[in-house]
Design a protein around this motif. Structure first.
Motif, PDB file in Angstrom:
ATOM      1  N   TYR A  97      -6.788  -1.515   0.282  1.00 34.92           N
ATOM      2  CA  TYR A  97      -6.591  -2.428  -0.658  1.00 34.92           C
ATOM      3  C   TYR A  97      -4.381  -2.238  -0.975  1.00 34.92           C
ATOM      4  O   TYR A  97      -4.033  -3.303  -1.583  1.00 34.92           O
ATOM      5  N   ILE A  98      -4.439  -1.522  -1.239  1.00 42.23           N
ATOM      6  CA  ILE A  98      -2.784  -0.861  -0.604  1.00 42.23           C
ATOM      7  C   ILE A  98      -2.038  -1.787  -0.091  1.00 42.23           C
ATOM      8  O   ILE A  98      -1.573  -2.386  -0.817  1.00 42.23           O
ATOM      9  N   GLY A  99      -2.471  -1.877   1.185  1.00 38.13           N
ATOM     10  CA  GLY A  99      -1.986  -3.084   2.115  1.00 38.13           C
ATOM     11  C   GLY A  99      -1.445  -3.944   1.661  1.00 38.13           C
ATOM     12  O   GLY A  99      -0.893  -4.986   1.542  1.00 38.13           O
ATOM     13  N   LEU A 100      -3.202  -4.501   1.379  1.00 34.75           N
ATOM     14  CA  LEU A 100      -3.436  -6.142   0.834  1.00 34.75           C
ATOM     15  C   LEU A 100      -2.537  -6.002  -0.707  1.00 34.75           C
ATOM     16  O   LEU A 100      -1.833  -7.564  -0.828  1.00 34.75           O
ATOM     17  N   ILE A 101      -2.264  -5.392  -1.363  1.00 33.39           N
ATOM     18  CA  ILE A 101      -2.142  -5.388  -3.453  1.00 33.39           C
ATOM     19  C   ILE A 101       0.157  -5.815  -2.737  1.00 33.39           C
ATOM     20  O   ILE A 101       0.305  -6.333  -3.585  1.00 33.39           O
ATOM     21  N   PHE A 102       0.504  -5.027  -1.903  1.00 34.49           N
ATOM     22  CA  PHE A 102       2.258  -4.702  -1.516  1.00 34.49           C
ATOM     23  C   PHE A 102       2.374  -5.523  -0.156  1.00 34.49           C
ATOM     24  O   PHE A 102       4.111  -5.838  -0.269  1.00 34.49           O
ATOM     25  N   LEU A 103       1.919  -5.519   0.303  1.00 34.82           N
ATOM     26  CA  LEU A 103       1.956  -6.302   2.194  1.00 34.82           C
ATOM     27  C   LEU A 103       2.170  -7.517   2.877  1.00 34.82           C
ATOM     28  O   LEU A 103       0.845  -8.151   2.179  1.00 34.82           O
ATOM     29  N   GLU A 104       3.321  -8.611   2.366  1.00 31.64           N
ATOM     30  CA  GLU A 104       3.316  -9.289   3.342  1.00 31.64           C
ATOM     31  C   GLU A 104       4.029 -10.297   4.664  1.00 31.64           C
ATOM     32  O   GLU A 104       4.861  -8.973   5.465  1.00 31.64           O
ATOM     33  N   ALA A 105       4.227 -10.881   4.985  1.00 35.06           N
ATOM     34  CA  ALA A 105       4.436 -10.732   6.544  1.00 35.06           C
ATOM     35  C   ALA A 105       5.808 -10.738   5.986  1.00 35.06           C
ATOM     36  O   ALA A 105       6.556 -11.301   5.306  1.00 35.06           O
ATOM     37  N   GLY A 106       6.875  -9.921   7.234  1.00 38.49           N
ATOM     38  CA  GLY A 106       8.395  -9.963   7.189  1.00 38.49           C
ATOM     39  C   GLY A 106       8.172  -8.253   6.233  1.00 38.49           C
ATOM     40  O   GLY A 106       9.604  -8.242   6.033  1.00 38.49           O
ATOM     41  N   ASP A 107       7.241  -7.944   5.774  1.00 39.61           N
ATOM     42  CA  ASP A 107       7.693  -6.391   4.894  1.00 39.61           C
ATOM     43  C   ASP A 107       7.750  -5.521   5.950  1.00 39.61           C
ATOM     44  O   ASP A 107       7.132  -5.525   7.282  1.00 39.61           O
TER      45      ASP A 107
END
Length: 365
Positions: A97-107
């Motif tokens: 979930y932490i990945g889902l709420i903070f990471l987007e393409a290019g991050d």
């Protein structure tokens, strides 16, 4: 329709070989010694087992979706508002979930190498990138090298403390300096799954930074597990300490009833089992000393472990050793799983299990 490219790039998680699979594969009928998955060799907390037996007749009911009683108990234990505690189906779910709420393409995110295998897939899933920074010669996080990897696209830094698979810790003073230098738009996740095993007075506690929650500093998240010290790996229950706005975000995306009723009941009972916790820590301490002695006898470099496993570098490929041990009914974790083919990760066991392991290893080496 085709499966997204980012999904095809993922590799399914590779767990330690299950006992029943080993029986089928090699036809082993005697005792199998499993030293691969960092499980508690004492089994689960007896108070948890008793609570589960009583609760079994109620499993036709849905769980408390908010996990109120367990979160309340954890809030009291850790002296933090209940609103800042989030439950997960193991801490692995919270990592996702932490990945889902903070990471987007290019991050971009940063982790140690070797490190826990569940961090990198988060970035791959969304098209972000991961810098894997080699641990230092002592198997510890190289914080200076990790700091050099931070850039304007960095969103998350992962520090498993103790680290999996090396078992080493980052101490408080060096971590404080590292956090102070992070940009305020970066989130530091302290994955403390093995926290209760650590007896070093310089072990930092994520709660210190989560409570501070300063607007001019990097935000900190702390993750804990009840799988290890309390022996609840099979029911899957973990929890995290989050700044309030992050806890709110997790609640918006988590699955309903993600912490099942039996997991919540077992966890509540286990938290009150102080006698079992002390037995677990004593058993662990003695087993770490024994495993270090065994592996050192065969010229392996054994890293200082604060967890419930040792990381041993034998100076040569260990896959043949791993496979030969399997044929003898002993399951360990090959270093190749972590990109370190000369190593083995060996979980703690009971005295008679370690005696069997020692004899088997001696016959091979």
């Amino acid at each position: 329709m085709s499966v997204k490219e980012t999904i095809r790039k993922l590799t399914p998680y590779s767990p330690g070989k299950p006992i029943e699979e080993l029986r089928r594969e090699f036809g082993i009928t005697g005792e199998i010694i499993k030293l691969a998955s960092n499980e508690n060799p004492l089994g689960p907390s007896p108070k948890a087992v008793e609570a589960l037996q009583k609760a079994a007749k109620e499993i036709h009911r849905y769980p408390d979706a908010s996990g109120f009683e367990l979160r309340q108990a954890l809030a009291k234990k850790h002296d933090i508002p209940i609103e800042q505690i989030v439950l997960g189906s193991g801490s692995d779910e919270l990592i996702h979930y932490i990945g889902l709420i903070f990471l987007e393409a290019g991050d971009h995110q940063i982790m140690a190498d070797p490190g826990f295998s569940r961090y990198e897939p988060l970035a791959t899933l969304v098209g972000a990138t991961t810098s894997k920074v080699p641990v230092d010669k002592n198997g510890k996080h190289d914080l200076e090298a990790m700091a050099r990897e931070v850039n304007e696209k960095t969103k998350i830094v992962w520090i498993a403390n103790p680290n999996n698979p090396t078992g080493t810790i980052v101490r408080k003073r060096e971590l404080r300096s590292f956090i102070d230098d992070l940009p305020k738009n970066v989130v530091l996740v302290l994955d403390e799954a093995y926290f209760d095993f650590v007896e070093d007075s310089e072990m930092p506690d994520s709660l210190e930074w989560v409570r501070e929650n300063r607007a001019d500093k990097a935000k900190v998240i702390g993750l804990r597990s009840l799988s290890k010290t309390y022996g609840l790996a099979g029911v899957r229950i973990g929890y995290g300490f989050f700044p309030p706005e992050f806890a709110d975000a997790i609640h918006r995306i988590r699955m309903p009833f993600n912490a099942n009723s039996l997991a919540q009941i077992a966890a509540l009972a286990a938290l009150g089992d102080k006698e079992f916790l002390e037995r677990s820590k004593k058993t662990n301490r003695e087993a770490i000393e024994k495993l270090t002695e065994i592996c050192s006898k065969y010229n392996a470099k054994v890293y200082e472990s604060h967890a419930n496993f040792v990381w041993a570098d034998f100076g040569r490929p260990t896959q043949p050793i791993y496979e030969a041990l399997l044929r003898k009914g002993i399951i360990v974790r090959p270093g190749s799983t972590f990109g370190a083919p000369n190593c083995l990760r060996i979980s703690v066991g009971l005295p008679h299990e370690l005696e069997i392991f020692e004899k088997a290893l001696g016959s091979l080496l």
